[in-house]
Design a protein around this motif. Structure first.
Motif, PDB file in Angstrom:
ATOM      1  N   SER A  54       0.843  -1.184   0.000  1.00 18.07           N
ATOM      2  CA  SER A  54       0.000   0.000   0.000  1.00 18.07           C
ATOM      3  C   SER A  54       0.880   1.237   0.000  1.00 18.07           C
ATOM      4  O   SER A  54       2.037   1.197   0.387  1.00 18.07           O
ATOM      5  N   SER A  55       0.317   2.341  -0.425  1.00 15.51           N
ATOM      6  CA  SER A  55       1.121   3.549  -0.561  1.00 15.51           C
ATOM      7  C   SER A  55       1.671   4.017   0.773  1.00 15.51           C
ATOM      8  O   SER A  55       2.707   4.645   0.825  1.00 15.51           O
ATOM      9  N   THR A 110       3.231   3.116  -5.658  1.00 17.49           N
ATOM     10  CA  THR A 110       2.391   2.296  -6.528  1.00 17.49           C
ATOM     11  C   THR A 110       1.654   3.203  -7.510  1.00 17.49           C
ATOM     12  O   THR A 110       1.562   4.418  -7.303  1.00 17.49           O
ATOM     13  N   GLU A 143      -1.446   3.538  -7.851  1.00 14.11           N
ATOM     14  CA  GLU A 143      -2.552   4.189  -7.150  1.00 14.11           C
ATOM     15  C   GLU A 143      -2.058   5.420  -6.388  1.00 14.11           C
ATOM     16  O   GLU A 143      -2.724   6.452  -6.367  1.00 14.11           O
ATOM     17  N   TYR A 144      -0.902   5.286  -5.750  1.00 10.50           N
ATOM     18  CA  TYR A 144      -0.333   6.405  -5.000  1.00 10.50           C
ATOM     19  C   TYR A 144      -0.006   7.560  -5.941  1.00 10.50           C
ATOM     20  O   TYR A 144      -0.310   8.712  -5.651  1.00 10.50           O
ATOM     21  N   LYS A 181      -1.335   8.181  -8.860  1.00 14.64           N
ATOM     22  CA  LYS A 181      -2.589   8.744  -9.349  1.00 14.64           C
ATOM     23  C   LYS A 181      -3.206   9.665  -8.301  1.00 14.64           C
ATOM     24  O   LYS A 181      -3.692  10.749  -8.618  1.00 14.64           O
ATOM     25  N   GLU A 182      -3.152   9.244  -7.044  1.00 16.24           N
ATOM     26  CA  GLU A 182      -3.690  10.065  -5.965  1.00 16.24           C
ATOM     27  C   GLU A 182      -2.929  11.390  -5.859  1.00 16.24           C
ATOM     28  O   GLU A 182      -3.537  12.453  -5.715  1.00 16.24           O
TER      29      GLU A 182
END
Length: 175
Positions: A108-109, A141, A143-144, A146-147
């Protein structure tokens, strides 16, 4: 073969972090429904173990120690059953299935990234925080990333709207 209830209660409560009240009430319920026998107790403890393992599989933080931790829990329970000469083939099969279905963990980030606090009031602290943020973005990651990109976009949108409102108000009051 006499199964020690205290041994398995202690094992399920301390090693597997089960709920004492729930374990006791379920045990009493099962014994009242099916009678008191060693086979029922063995089935109950195996079912309680499976329930706790399912909880651990969903709620344990998925970091680099995740699989080792869960495999260790399987081994502890298998060893306890083997001490009492109980058949462990079903749990060993679950363990082998768990090992073969090992899905790679994408950290996870928050767990994969460095999160050290630096003093923002010093030149050194600002520099180190900036370097850390860049390193976290590069090693993060998708997702990180992109966030973080979404945060940047929204900050720019808010900034542009603020500038437009400022100039609009300035033009209205400066006439």
């Amino acid at each position: 073969m006499k199964l020690s209830e205290t041994k398995y209660n202690k094992l399920l409560l301390t090693e597997f972090k089960g709920d004492k009240n729930q374990l006791h009430t379920e045990f009493v319920r099962v014994i009242e429904e099916h009678g008191y026998s060693e086979e029922i107790k063995i089935d109950f403890y195996k079912a309680a173990f499976n329930s706790l393992m399912n909880w651990h599989k969903t709620h344990t933080r998925k970091d680099e120690f995740y699989y080792d931790y869960l495999i260790n829990l399987y081994v502890i329970f298998i060893n306890a059953l083997e001490e009492d000469e109980i058949d462990t083939s079903d749990i060993e099969a679950e363990l082998e299935e768990f090992k073969t279905n090992k899905i790679p963990i994408y950290l996870s980030s928050t767990s994969a990234l460095e999160n050290r606090n630096y003093n923002p009031n010093t030149k050194y602290g600002r520099k180190k925080a900036r370097e850390q943020a860049l390193r976290n973005y590069e090693n993060g990651t998708p997702e990180y990333r992109k966030e973080q990109d979404n945060i940047k976009v929204w900050a720019m949108v808010i900034l542009i709207i603020g500038v437009v409102i400022f100039y609009w108000l300035k033009s209205k009051f400066m006439k």
